[in-house]
Write a protein that holds these residues in place. Structure first.
Motif, mmCIF file in Angstrom:
data_model
loop_
_atom_site.group_PDB
_atom_site.id
_atom_site.type_symbol
_atom_site.label_atom_id
_atom_site.label_comp_id
_atom_site.label_asym_id
_atom_site.label_seq_id
_atom_site.Cartn_x
_atom_site.Cartn_y
_atom_site.Cartn_z
ATOM 1 N N LEU A 228 0.834 -1.203 0.000
ATOM 2 C CA LEU A 228 0.000 0.000 0.000
ATOM 3 C C LEU A 228 0.871 1.256 0.000
ATOM 4 O O LEU A 228 0.596 2.220 -0.733
ATOM 5 C CB LEU A 228 -0.920 -0.009 1.220
ATOM 6 N N LEU A 229 1.927 1.248 0.820
ATOM 7 C CA LEU A 229 2.806 2.408 0.911
ATOM 8 C C LEU A 229 3.522 2.677 -0.408
ATOM 9 O O LEU A 229 3.514 3.804 -0.920
ATOM 10 C CB LEU A 229 3.827 2.189 2.027
ATOM 11 N N PHE A 230 4.135 1.634 -0.970
ATOM 12 C CA PHE A 230 4.927 1.837 -2.176
ATOM 13 C C PHE A 230 4.060 2.116 -3.407
ATOM 14 O O PHE A 230 4.424 2.939 -4.248
ATOM 15 C CB PHE A 230 5.813 0.611 -2.430
ATOM 16 N N VAL A 231 2.923 1.436 -3.504
ATOM 17 C CA VAL A 231 2.095 1.611 -4.701
ATOM 18 C C VAL A 231 1.356 2.944 -4.673
ATOM 19 O O VAL A 231 1.343 3.688 -5.664
ATOM 20 C CB VAL A 231 1.091 0.440 -4.834
ATOM 21 N N TYR A 232 0.748 3.282 -3.531
ATOM 22 C CA TYR A 232 -0.125 4.457 -3.492
ATOM 23 C C TYR A 232 0.558 5.733 -2.988
ATOM 24 O O TYR A 232 0.017 6.824 -3.150
ATOM 25 C CB TYR A 232 -1.350 4.158 -2.627
ATOM 26 N N VAL A 233 1.745 5.608 -2.379
ATOM 27 C CA VAL A 233 2.428 6.794 -1.868
ATOM 28 C C VAL A 233 3.741 7.050 -2.608
ATOM 29 O O VAL A 233 3.984 8.152 -3.102
ATOM 30 C CB VAL A 233 2.698 6.669 -0.349
ATOM 31 N N LEU A 234 4.580 6.024 -2.709
ATOM 32 C CA LEU A 234 5.910 6.199 -3.284
ATOM 33 C C LEU A 234 6.025 5.753 -4.738
ATOM 34 O O LEU A 234 6.920 6.206 -5.452
ATOM 35 C CB LEU A 234 6.943 5.429 -2.444
ATOM 36 N N GLY A 235 5.142 4.875 -5.161
ATOM 37 C CA GLY A 235 5.270 4.270 -6.480
ATOM 38 C C GLY A 235 5.297 5.260 -7.630
ATOM 39 O O GLY A 235 6.009 5.068 -8.622
ATOM 40 N N LEU B 230 -6.221 -7.555 -6.058
ATOM 41 C CA LEU B 230 -7.215 -6.506 -5.830
ATOM 42 C C LEU B 230 -6.632 -5.118 -6.090
ATOM 43 O O LEU B 230 -7.359 -4.194 -6.473
ATOM 44 C CB LEU B 230 -7.733 -6.586 -4.391
ATOM 45 N N MET B 231 -5.317 -4.968 -5.894
ATOM 46 C CA MET B 231 -4.657 -3.684 -6.103
ATOM 47 C C MET B 231 -4.226 -3.455 -7.546
ATOM 48 O O MET B 231 -3.658 -2.414 -7.874
ATOM 49 C CB MET B 231 -3.432 -3.579 -5.179
ATOM 50 N N GLY B 232 -4.476 -4.451 -8.403
ATOM 51 C CA GLY B 232 -4.164 -4.262 -9.819
ATOM 52 C C GLY B 232 -3.065 -5.132 -10.374
ATOM 53 O O GLY B 232 -2.676 -4.974 -11.546
ATOM 54 N N PHE B 233 -2.530 -6.053 -9.583
ATOM 55 C CA PHE B 233 -1.489 -6.947 -10.100
ATOM 56 C C PHE B 233 -2.048 -7.819 -11.213
ATOM 57 O O PHE B 233 -3.116 -8.416 -11.077
ATOM 58 C CB PHE B 233 -0.954 -7.839 -8.978
ATOM 59 N N TYR C 10 3.772 -0.625 -11.296
ATOM 60 C CA TYR C 10 4.745 -0.776 -10.227
ATOM 61 C C TYR C 10 4.449 -1.966 -9.336
ATOM 62 O O TYR C 10 5.372 -2.635 -8.857
ATOM 63 C CB TYR C 10 4.819 0.494 -9.381
ATOM 64 N N ILE C 11 3.185 -2.288 -9.125
ATOM 65 C CA ILE C 11 2.873 -3.439 -8.274
ATOM 66 C C ILE C 11 3.336 -4.734 -8.921
ATOM 67 O O ILE C 11 3.763 -5.669 -8.240
ATOM 68 C CB ILE C 11 1.369 -3.492 -7.917
ATOM 69 N N VAL D 38 1.521 -16.127 1.854
ATOM 70 C CA VAL D 38 1.840 -15.706 0.486
ATOM 71 C C VAL D 38 0.581 -15.647 -0.370
ATOM 72 O O VAL D 38 0.391 -14.714 -1.166
ATOM 73 C CB VAL D 38 2.881 -16.662 -0.127
ATOM 74 N N THR D 39 -0.302 -16.615 -0.196
ATOM 75 C CA THR D 39 -1.563 -16.625 -0.948
ATOM 76 C C THR D 39 -2.408 -15.397 -0.611
ATOM 77 O O THR D 39 -3.002 -14.775 -1.499
ATOM 78 C CB THR D 39 -2.352 -17.911 -0.637
ATOM 79 N N ILE D 40 -2.453 -15.043 0.673
ATOM 80 C CA ILE D 40 -3.197 -13.846 1.094
ATOM 81 C C ILE D 40 -2.617 -12.598 0.434
ATOM 82 O O ILE D 40 -3.341 -11.747 -0.096
ATOM 83 C CB ILE D 40 -3.178 -13.709 2.619
ATOM 84 N N VAL D 41 -1.289 -12.482 0.446
ATOM 85 C CA VAL D 41 -0.625 -11.306 -0.135
ATOM 86 C C VAL D 41 -0.881 -11.232 -1.639
ATOM 87 O O VAL D 41 -1.161 -10.149 -2.173
ATOM 88 C CB VAL D 41 0.885 -11.344 0.166
#
Length: 254
Positions: A39-46, A128-131, A57-58, A119-122
């Motif tokens: 969440l931090l890297f994709v939505y803030v730093l990505g 859901l975040m677009g991967f 980026y994800i 790992v499956t959860i991640v």
């Protein structure tokens, strides 16, 4: 003899898995940190990071996040093993017809199952975040195989830490460098953007080869020589950690 070891390992693995089912927060906690990093890297730093890749980026960062997930999870193996050792359960098993090796293998297999769930959860959250991935069924199986080998290698290191630690904090603290290592690799930014000494380290440490292999498999691209470098690192670490753990275990029981 082999049947006896397998049966004992199955029973003891069931015992360890029941402990996790009674306390599922260990799996949830393991997944929380990697998800927060995504969440931090994709939505803030990505948006400020240029990877030079056409993919989002994800897609670029997910392989590193998966390795961080496993590195976080194996700390619980070291912790649980330390508690068993301090609680005297190893001595009790010695007075019973239980194969000695099954005690360690039960912890290792429990770690493998728990980490694959995390790992499956991640991966589910990443979707859901677009991967998105171009990986074939064979590529997904290769990804699974690499993650299993990575988990086993780090878990046997966790066994060494659990058997050697003097305190509970010491048993789990060994994983901190493992969690940090992906940040000095190609997991989040290309290595050619780093200062020369840092770039040299990043390009020659095991995480970069593993991340680049997973990234190529997810993208449906040729993996080249990276996969052989990754496998050599993983098999080497696994062999050394296993031999080290067994030696310490035998010394503890002698």
């Amino acid at each position: 003899m082999t049947t006896h070891v397998l049966a004992d390992t199955r029973v003891l693995t069931g015992r360890s898995l029941r402990h996790i089912l009674r306390s599922p927060d260990t799996i949830i906690t393991t997944a929380v940190t990697p998800i927060a990093l995504m969440l931090l890297f994709v939505y803030v730093l990505g948006g400020a990071i240029d990877t030079g890749a056409a993919a989002s980026y994800i897609d670029y960062m997910l392989p590193g996040i998966l390795l961080i997930t496993v590195a976080s999870g194996v700390a619980y193996t070291s912790y649980r093993l330390f508690l068993d050792l301090q609680g005297g359960i190893f001595e009790r098993f010695q007075s019973m017809p239980v194969a000695r090796s099954s005690v360690l293998w039960a912890h290792v297999l429990t770690s493998l199952v728990a980490n694959l769930v995390s790992v499956t959860i991640v991966v589910g959250v990443a979707l859901l975040m677009g991967f998105r991935t171009e990986a074939s069924v064979g590529a997904w199986l290769a990804v699974l195989g690499i993650l299993v080998l990575f988990t086993l290698a780090l878990t046997w290191l966790a066994v060494v830490a659990g058997l050697s630690a003097k305190t509970v904090d010491g048993a789990s603290a060994f994983s901190y460098p493992l969690i940090f290592l992906p940040f000095i690799s190609s997991a989040f930014v290309p290595t050619d953007t780093m200062p020369a000494p840092v770039a040299w380290f990043a390009e020659n440490q095991p995480v970069t080869a593993i991340v680049d292999t997973l990234r190529a498999l997810f993208g449906g691209q040729p993996v080249g020589s990276d996969i052989w470098v990754a496998l050599a690192w993983l098999v080497g670490i696994l062999a050394v950690a296993y031999a080290w753990a067994v030696a310490i275990y035998r010394r503890k029981l002698s």
